[in-house]
Motif scaffolding. Structure first.
Motif, PDB file in Angstrom:
ATOM      1  N   ALA A  39      -2.848   1.012  -7.021  1.00  0.00           N
ATOM      2  CA  ALA A  39      -4.064   1.353  -6.287  1.00  0.00           C
ATOM      3  C   ALA A  39      -5.287   0.730  -6.947  1.00  0.00           C
ATOM      4  CB  ALA A  39      -4.208   2.876  -6.203  1.00  0.00           C
ATOM      5  N   SER A  66      -3.115   4.963  -2.918  1.00  0.00           N
ATOM      6  CA  SER A  66      -3.675   4.112  -1.871  1.00  0.00           C
ATOM      7  C   SER A  66      -4.557   4.903  -0.915  1.00  0.00           C
ATOM      8  CB  SER A  66      -2.555   3.421  -1.088  1.00  0.00           C
ATOM      9  OG  SER A  66      -1.892   2.470  -1.889  1.00  0.00           O
ATOM     10  N   LEU A 108       0.808  -1.218   0.000  1.00  0.00           N
ATOM     11  CA  LEU A 108       0.000   0.000   0.000  1.00  0.00           C
ATOM     12  C   LEU A 108       0.842   1.269   0.000  1.00  0.00           C
ATOM     13  CD1 LEU A 108      -2.773  -1.127   2.508  1.00  0.00           C
ATOM     14  CD2 LEU A 108      -3.034  -0.764   0.044  1.00  0.00           C
TER      15      LEU A 108
END
Length: 512
Positions: A497, A451, A446
């Motif tokens: 993402a 993110s 992440l």
């Protein structure tokens, strides 16, 4: 699962012993036995072990470990850090058991470093049972010298009992020397240092062992912090009614996507839809609607009066109040950008939006000069800063934020009346009433641009669906971290993402 401070754990132990009648030696026996069984499970064949025991209850756990391992055929050498007369009564009792068994219990004294070094050099395993949860500041002698010797002559595997010696239980601070364990076995519940740097690194892997504290005692002395888990939100993950429709599941407005940053708004919108929002509207500066519509075909797109460089302007759309009545939650910040009058623009929004509000990215930067203004809003508000944004909101350095994540998050929540989601390896959620939640589902995957925009969309969707803040935020953070883990198929370096968004559905399924 709860998370305890040192004082909360002492109170729980005291209540268990004094009010519920559980003997302290029974808790010590259970704690030491749990550690010994963990070692025997990891090392099925007997090994050579050095047990370092202090004079407090942590040392008593160490003597119990030594007894168990010796009985199982291990070659056991025990070193104690202080005179027997300074031991707690329970610790002294188990110390005497070890002596009566014929175990060599060696008192550490200045000049015996060489002998301890030899023992450690021949050992397969070392057990750090020197100090427990009460450490503050630098280690004192003789423990400091023992730890120095251990760090220089470290066996292949090192287990710390409850908390590595030298690590502050409540802050994770390491003031000087500290043990760096491969495994820490902690009792009843985790402690703050297991999730706060630099102490968390010193803990290595953390395993929680029950030691027989009755649930009634836990209910009598519940701490203010919990580890994120289903108990906080499982009642809100029921299957959809067959009679539901898009209006049943909430309408989220996302404001952001200035020139060059449309992707951020698109990611938030797609994440919200994947999280179950019935409808999503993306509000972007006029002129950005057409390129955005090509990116997100499932969301509605709405043009906000644009200012210079296709950014937002303080002017509100003529139908702003009418449109507001149709939204169940609003998220502001993904790709918002910085522009003249942003602070005033944001303040106007704060007091015109009648529903739950999520603030992220440049919306947080726009608040940095006066975050306490949120206290006047009177509606549910969520702040989702990363450490840099938190530093700007609080006027301190990133280093200071990272050195006391839980305290800084809680102070901002109390100051603003907003729920605070301080993102990081273990995201800390703080509520204005003092409650906190620590999330454990994150992943290094992440650590990638976008993110945070995904998290904003997830949280906004859950709030739009009508979940209460105290459930929506822990659930959203859990889903975000879990989806990140599920997105890692080959390497955590390559996760995007958008990959995380694709796994939100799987995360929702697993969370039920």
């Amino acid at each position: 699962m709860y998370l305890y401070t040192a004082q909360e754990m002492r109170d729980l132990d005291r209540y268990t012993i004094e009010s519920m009648g559980m003997p302290g030696v029974a808790l010590m026996e259970n704690a030491g036995g749990a550690c010994a069984r963990t070692l025997m499970k990891r090392f099925p064949e007997a090994k050579r072990v050095v047990v370092l025991a202090g004079s407090g209850n942590n040392g008593g756990d160490g003597f119990v470990i030594a007894r168990y391992l010796s009985t199982a055929g291990w070659n056991v050498s025990v070193w104690r850090s202080g005179p027997a007369e300074k031991m707690s009564p329970e610790t002294r009792a188990f110390h005497e058991v070890c002596r009566n068994m014929g175990l060599a219990v060696k008192p550490f004294e200045p000049g015996r470093e060489g002998e301890l070094t030899t023992d450690l050099g021949q050992a397969d395993v070392a057990v750090d049972a020197l100090l427990g949860t009460g450490v503050r500041g630098e280690l004192r002698e003789p423990v400091r010298r023992i730890v120095q010797t251990l760090n220089r002559s470290r066996p292949p595997f090192l287990l710390s009992v409850d908390v590595p010696s030298g690590v502050n239980t409540d802050t994770g601070e390491v003031a000087g020397e500290a043990v760096h364990a491969d495994l820490t076995v902690t009792f009843a519940a985790p402690k703050w240092c297991h999730y706060l740097l630099p102490g968390a690194k010193a803990c290595g892997e953390v395993e929680v062992a029950p030691i027989g504290i009755p649930q009634a005692a836990v209910e009598r002395h519940p701490p203010r912090t919990r580890i994120n888990g289903p108990a906080l939100w499982e009642d809100h993950l029921l299957p959809r009614s067959r009679w539901s429709h898009k209006g049943t599941h909430g309408h989220l407005l996302v404001l952001g996507g200035s020139r060059g940053m449309l992707g951020a708004a698109a990611l938030s919108g797609m994440a919200a839809l994947r999280t179950g929002a019935g409808m999503v509207t993306l509000g972007v500066p006029q002129g950005q609607e057409i390129p955005l519509s090509a990116k997100v075909t499932e969301a509605l797109v709405w043009g906000w009066p644009e200012g210079d460089d296709r950014c937002f302007t303080r002017a509100t759309p003529p139908d702003w109040e009418k449109r507001l009545s149709g939204f169940d939650a609003v998220a502001v910040g993904p790709g918002l950008g910085r522009f003249d009058g942003e602070t005033e623009w944001l303040e106007d929004l704060l007091f015109s939006i009648p529903c739950p509000l999520v603030l992220d990215a440049d919306a947080l930067n726009g608040l940095a000069g006066n975050p306490s203004i949120l206290k006047k809003r009177g509606k549910p508000t969520v702040l989702t800063p990363h450490p840099g944004e938190m530093a700007r909101l609080t006027g301190i350095s990133v280093k200071e934020v990272e050195s006391s994540r839980h305290r800084i998050a809680l102070e901002l929540a109390e100051k603003t009346g907003a729920a605070v989601v301080l993102k990081g390896t273990y995201t800390v959620i703080a509520f204005p009433d003092g409650r906190q939640v620590v999330n454990t589902t994150g992943t290094p995957a992440l650590a990638k641009a976008g993110s945070g925009d995904v998290l904003t969309g997830v949280l906004g969707a859950l709030l739009a669906r009508g979940l209460p803040v105290e459930s929506a935020i822990p659930l959203g953070v859990h889903l975000h971290g879990l989806a990140g883990r599920l997105a890692v198929t080959a390497s955590d370096h390559s996760v995007l993402a958008s990959d995380v968004i694709e796994k939100i559905g799987d995360a929702l399924h697993q969370a039920r």
